[in-house]
Write a protein that holds these residues in place. Sequence first.
Motif, short mmCIF file in Angstrom:
data_model
loop_
_atom_site.label_atom_id
_atom_site.label_comp_id
_atom_site.label_asym_id
_atom_site.label_seq_id
_atom_site.Cartn_x
_atom_site.Cartn_y
_atom_site.Cartn_z
N ALA A 139 0.82 -1.21 0.00
CA ALA A 139 0.00 0.00 0.00
C ALA A 139 0.86 1.26 0.00
O ALA A 139 0.47 2.31 -0.50
N ARG A 140 2.08 1.15 0.54
CA ARG A 140 2.97 2.32 0.63
C ARG A 140 3.51 2.77 -0.71
O ARG A 140 3.63 3.95 -0.97
N GLY A 141 3.91 1.80 -1.52
CA GLY A 141 4.65 2.21 -2.72
C GLY A 141 4.10 1.59 -3.98
O GLY A 141 4.70 0.67 -4.50
N ALA A 142 2.98 2.08 -4.45
CA ALA A 142 2.43 1.54 -5.69
C ALA A 142 3.27 2.05 -6.86
O ALA A 142 3.41 3.24 -7.06
N ARG A 143 3.90 1.13 -7.59
CA ARG A 143 4.72 1.51 -8.75
C ARG A 143 3.94 1.27 -10.01
O ARG A 143 3.08 0.41 -10.06
N ARG A 144 4.28 2.02 -11.05
CA ARG A 144 3.53 1.88 -12.31
C ARG A 144 3.86 0.56 -13.00
O ARG A 144 3.00 -0.18 -13.40
N VAL A 145 5.14 0.25 -13.10
CA VAL A 145 5.53 -1.00 -13.76
C VAL A 145 6.12 -1.92 -12.71
O VAL A 145 7.05 -1.54 -12.01
N GLU A 146 5.57 -3.11 -12.57
CA GLU A 146 6.06 -4.04 -11.57
C GLU A 146 7.27 -4.80 -12.09
O GLU A 146 7.28 -5.25 -13.24
N ASP A 147 8.30 -4.97 -11.25
CA ASP A 147 9.44 -5.77 -11.67
C ASP A 147 9.16 -7.25 -11.39
O ASP A 147 8.09 -7.62 -10.92
N ARG A 148 10.15 -8.09 -11.67
CA ARG A 148 9.96 -9.54 -11.55
C ARG A 148 9.47 -9.95 -10.15
O ARG A 148 8.68 -10.87 -10.00
N PHE A 149 9.95 -9.24 -9.11
CA PHE A 149 9.63 -9.65 -7.75
C PHE A 149 8.31 -9.07 -7.28
O PHE A 149 7.57 -9.70 -6.55
#
Length: 200
Positions: A139-149
Amino acid sequence: MTRGSFVVFEGIDGCGKSSQARRVAELRSAKFVFEPGDSALGAELRRWLLDAATPMTPVTESLMMLADRSHHVATVIEPALAAGTSVAADRFYASTLAYQGYGRGVDLADLEAATDLAIGTCRPDLTVLIDIDPETARARGARRVEDRFESADAHFHDRVRAGYLEMAERDPGHWFVVDGRGPFEEVAGVIDARLDDLPW
Ligand code: TYD
């Protein structure tokens, strides 16, 4: 020459360890380092490691993390410690045990043996585990593009977290667990009180 102190910050993605590691490095005049990717070779490895569009087996992933770590120890961490500079690290060997071992299911004994090969005797004086539940962290850090992990299955980060807690419980002399849910300054205060015990 007195060897520098080596303190590592660990935890699941979004726990706040990077900010705490940077803060501690500045406060204690230590060198800030991170994995994966803290060298020219490491940056290349990191690019492949985080690329969700490049499938690789968990063993390949482990060996690439360990290649990055081995190079990092030899060229950055060990020279700093030997010169008397303390080091504050954002992730180290426990990340591979937690993510590739507990998370992906790679054999833990094999990973430990490979870790010995990669880092030799360069072990942290203390590993600070910033513990937080995956839901709060996400919930803290929604990123636009998710990496593999970040795009791994829903229970992946539960397994990683449980792995960290198990490692910390097994070796309390070298691990310190702090509740990562509080405000940054509160977490910082708890960490600093423990780190005062180390020579800087
Ligand atoms: P990191 O740069 O610490 O990302 P974040 O700041 O988002 O936590 O690490 C990148 C990813 O690599 C992270 O999801 C954890 C993963 N990782 C492993 O799976 N194994 C490892 O040994 C390391 C060092 C990182």
